[in-house]
Design a protein around this motif. Structure first.
Motif, PDB file in Angstrom:
ATOM      1  N   GLU A 132      -7.167   8.683   3.492  1.00 18.87           N
ATOM      2  CA  GLU A 132      -7.572   8.501   2.107  1.00 18.87           C
ATOM      3  C   GLU A 132      -7.817   7.024   1.842  1.00 18.87           C
ATOM      4  N   THR A 133      -8.879   6.739   1.109  1.00 13.88           N
ATOM      5  CA  THR A 133      -9.154   5.357   0.734  1.00 13.88           C
ATOM      6  C   THR A 133      -8.985   5.160  -0.761  1.00 13.88           C
ATOM      7  N   GLY A 134      -9.372   6.138  -1.547  1.00 16.29           N
ATOM      8  CA  GLY A 134      -9.186   6.065  -2.995  1.00 16.29           C
ATOM      9  C   GLY A 134     -10.143   5.134  -3.691  1.00 16.29           C
ATOM     10  N   THR A 135     -10.816   4.270  -2.947  1.00 17.14           N
ATOM     11  CA  THR A 135     -11.725   3.306  -3.573  1.00 17.14           C
ATOM     12  C   THR A 135     -13.124   3.405  -3.004  1.00 17.14           C
ATOM     13  N   GLY A 136     -13.354   4.320  -2.070  1.00 15.50           N
ATOM     14  CA  GLY A 136     -14.665   4.444  -1.460  1.00 15.50           C
ATOM     15  C   GLY A 136     -14.879   3.471  -0.316  1.00 15.50           C
ATOM     16  N   LYS A 137     -13.891   2.635  -0.039  1.00 15.27           N
ATOM     17  CA  LYS A 137     -14.014   1.676   1.051  1.00 15.27           C
ATOM     18  C   LYS A 137     -13.708   2.350   2.378  1.00 15.27           C
ATOM     19  N   ALA A 138     -14.166   1.722   3.438  1.00 13.08           N
ATOM     20  CA  ALA A 138     -13.862   2.247   4.772  1.00 13.08           C
ATOM     21  C   ALA A 138     -12.368   2.174   5.010  1.00 13.08           C
ATOM     22  N   SER A 139     -11.862   3.116   5.798  1.00 17.46           N
ATOM     23  CA  SER A 139     -10.425   3.198   6.026  1.00 17.46           C
ATOM     24  C   SER A 139      -9.876   1.999   6.775  1.00 17.46           C
ATOM     25  N   ASP A 140     -10.784   1.229   7.459  1.00 15.11           N
ATOM     26  CA  ASP A 140     -10.289   0.070   8.199  1.00 15.11           C
ATOM     27  C   ASP A 140     -10.363  -1.212   7.360  1.00 15.11           C
ATOM     28  N   SER A 141     -10.638  -1.087   6.061  1.00 11.95           N
ATOM     29  CA  SER A 141     -10.675  -2.256   5.178  1.00 11.95           C
ATOM     30  C   SER A 141      -9.262  -2.819   5.006  1.00 11.95           C
ATOM     31  N   PRO A 142      -9.142  -4.145   4.783  1.00  7.90           N
ATOM     32  CA  PRO A 142      -7.810  -4.719   4.557  1.00  7.90           C
ATOM     33  C   PRO A 142      -7.162  -4.083   3.335  1.00  7.90           C
ATOM     34  N   PRO A 143      -5.860  -3.883   3.355  1.00  5.97           N
ATOM     35  CA  PRO A 143      -5.199  -3.266   2.201  1.00  5.97           C
ATOM     36  C   PRO A 143      -5.235  -4.196   0.986  1.00  5.97           C
ATOM     37  N   GLN A 144      -5.224  -3.572  -0.179  1.00  2.00           N
ATOM     38  CA  GLN A 144      -5.198  -4.344  -1.415  1.00  2.00           C
ATOM     39  C   GLN A 144      -3.791  -4.890  -1.628  1.00  2.00           C
ATOM     40  N   THR A 145      -3.692  -6.157  -2.064  1.00  2.23           N
ATOM     41  CA  THR A 145      -2.378  -6.765  -2.316  1.00  2.23           C
ATOM     42  C   THR A 145      -2.359  -7.398  -3.696  1.00  2.23           C
ATOM     43  N   LEU A 146      -1.179  -7.409  -4.286  1.00  2.00           N
ATOM     44  CA  LEU A 146      -0.973  -8.054  -5.585  1.00  2.00           C
ATOM     45  C   LEU A 146       0.291  -8.901  -5.505  1.00  2.00           C
ATOM     46  N   PRO A 147       0.303 -10.060  -6.179  1.00  2.00           N
ATOM     47  CA  PRO A 147       1.501 -10.913  -6.152  1.00  2.00           C
ATOM     48  C   PRO A 147       2.566 -10.412  -7.113  1.00  2.00           C
ATOM     49  N   GLY A 148       3.808 -10.685  -6.775  1.00  2.00           N
ATOM     50  CA  GLY A 148       4.920 -10.325  -7.648  1.00  2.00           C
ATOM     51  C   GLY A 148       6.087 -11.271  -7.438  1.00  2.00           C
ATOM     52  N   ARG A 149       7.103 -11.130  -8.261  1.00  2.00           N
ATOM     53  CA  ARG A 149       8.297 -11.959  -8.154  1.00  2.00           C
ATOM     54  C   ARG A 149       9.528 -11.094  -8.395  1.00  2.00           C
ATOM     55  N   VAL A 150      10.502 -11.176  -7.515  1.00  2.00           N
ATOM     56  CA  VAL A 150      11.720 -10.370  -7.639  1.00  2.00           C
ATOM     57  C   VAL A 150      12.533 -10.847  -8.843  1.00  2.00           C
ATOM     58  N   VAL A 151      12.919  -9.904  -9.680  1.00  2.00           N
ATOM     59  CA  VAL A 151      13.809 -10.196 -10.802  1.00  2.00           C
ATOM     60  C   VAL A 151      15.219  -9.725 -10.459  1.00  2.00           C
ATOM     61  N   LYS A 152      15.291  -8.567  -9.818  1.00  2.00           N
ATOM     62  CA  LYS A 152      16.599  -8.037  -9.409  1.00  2.00           C
ATOM     63  C   LYS A 152      16.388  -7.001  -8.323  1.00  2.00           C
ATOM     64  N   ALA A 153      17.327  -6.910  -7.393  1.00  2.00           N
ATOM     65  CA  ALA A 153      17.303  -5.873  -6.362  1.00  2.00           C
ATOM     66  C   ALA A 153      18.675  -5.208  -6.307  1.00  2.00           C
ATOM     67  N   SER A 154      18.681  -3.888  -6.359  1.00  2.00           N
ATOM     68  CA  SER A 154      19.947  -3.158  -6.311  1.00  2.00           C
ATOM     69  C   SER A 154      20.427  -3.055  -4.874  1.00  2.00           C
ATOM     70  N   GLY A 155      21.647  -2.588  -4.714  1.00  2.00           N
ATOM     71  CA  GLY A 155      22.129  -2.258  -3.381  1.00  2.00           C
ATOM     72  C   GLY A 155      21.518  -0.937  -2.938  1.00  2.00           C
ATOM     73  N   ALA A 156      21.589  -0.658  -1.648  1.00  2.00           N
ATOM     74  CA  ALA A 156      21.038   0.586  -1.121  1.00  2.00           C
ATOM     75  C   ALA A 156      21.845   1.777  -1.644  1.00  2.00           C
ATOM     76  N   ALA A 157      21.146   2.801  -2.115  1.00  2.00           N
ATOM     77  CA  ALA A 157      21.815   3.997  -2.626  1.00  2.00           C
ATOM     78  C   ALA A 157      22.484   4.753  -1.482  1.00  2.00           C
ATOM     79  N   PRO A 158      23.712   5.213  -1.666  1.00  2.00           N
ATOM     80  CA  PRO A 158      24.396   5.967  -0.616  1.00  2.00           C
ATOM     81  C   PRO A 158      23.602   7.204  -0.208  1.00  2.00           C
ATOM     82  N   GLY A 159      23.522   7.450   1.075  1.00  2.00           N
ATOM     83  CA  GLY A 159      22.832   8.638   1.579  1.00  2.00           C
ATOM     84  C   GLY A 159      21.354   8.414   1.833  1.00  2.00           C
ATOM     85  N   THR A 160      20.631   7.904   0.824  1.00  2.00           N
ATOM     86  CA  THR A 160      19.176   7.736   0.972  1.00  2.00           C
ATOM     87  C   THR A 160      18.780   6.341   1.436  1.00  2.00           C
TER      88      THR A 160
END
Length: 196
Positions: A132-160
């Motif tokens: 799936e491309t979703g944008t009509g681009k060839a499947s070997d096109s570079p993936p789309q990226t967006l910048p972000g900044r971490v505000v908080k990260a939780s600990g890993a949930a038990p089990g999952t």
């Protein structure tokens, strides 16, 4: 006997003098008395005071400055019993004007093994489902990226092992990132230290 008695008295007096000297060098500092989450505004009920022998190398908020930290936000997660350091509080909102906060639940294979900390710059990568491309681009096109900044990260949930990461993105990118999260096509990678 008299000489021995005088010696013991002198030794006792010296010990008291050393003790008084140590007590005289104690410093009143601000402590954390209950859990405070990243970004939470500090109140007087969150903080306490303690008198300790403070090493000059340890940076701590002095008790006389308590009023200056009340009303500021926690830049990191604060735990009861710890001494409050100036770097642990900020007057700035962790989500700036023109940004949106997007909660992202990620499986262990979707995030770096490196511990994520508030303020860390990340790249949000869209990895479409194979075929799936979703944008009509060839499947070997570079993936789309967006910048972000971490505000908080939780600990890993038990089990999952799922980790929930609150990421600040531009208001324009927020809905796109939320859609990637919903489709399970988002990966998170660390940006270079200079943000490029």
């Amino acid at each position: 006997m008299i000489a021995l008695s005088l010696g013991l008295i002198a030794a006792g007096g010296a010990g008291v003098a050393v003790l008084l000297l140590q007590v005289g060098h104690r410093t009143e500092v601000v402590t954390v008395v209950r859990d405070v989450q990243v970004g939470q505004v500090l109140t007087e009920q969150d903080l306490g005071k303690a008198s300790i022998a403070l090493d000059p190398a340890v940076k701590a908020v002095h008790a006389s400055d308590l009023d200056q930290v009340v009303g500021k936000r926690a830049a990191v997660e604060l735990r009861p019993g710890s001494i409050l350091a100036p770097s642990q509080v900020t007057k700035d909102s962790l989500v700036k004007a023109g940004e949106q906060l997007v909660p992202i639940g990620l499986k262990p294979e979707q995030i770096p093994a490196t511990v994520l900390v508030p303020g860390q710059k990340v790249q949000l990568v869209h990895v479409p489902v194979q075929g799936e491309t979703g944008t009509g681009k060839a499947s070997d096109s570079p993936p789309q990226t967006l910048p972000g900044r971490v505000v908080k990260a939780s600990g890993a949930a038990p089990g999952t092992g799922v980790v929930v990461v609150d990421v600040a993105t531009s208001a324009d990118d927020g809905p796109t990132v939320a859609a990637w999260v919903s489709a399970g096509t988002l990966r998170l990678v660390l940006a270079a230290p200079d943000g490029r």
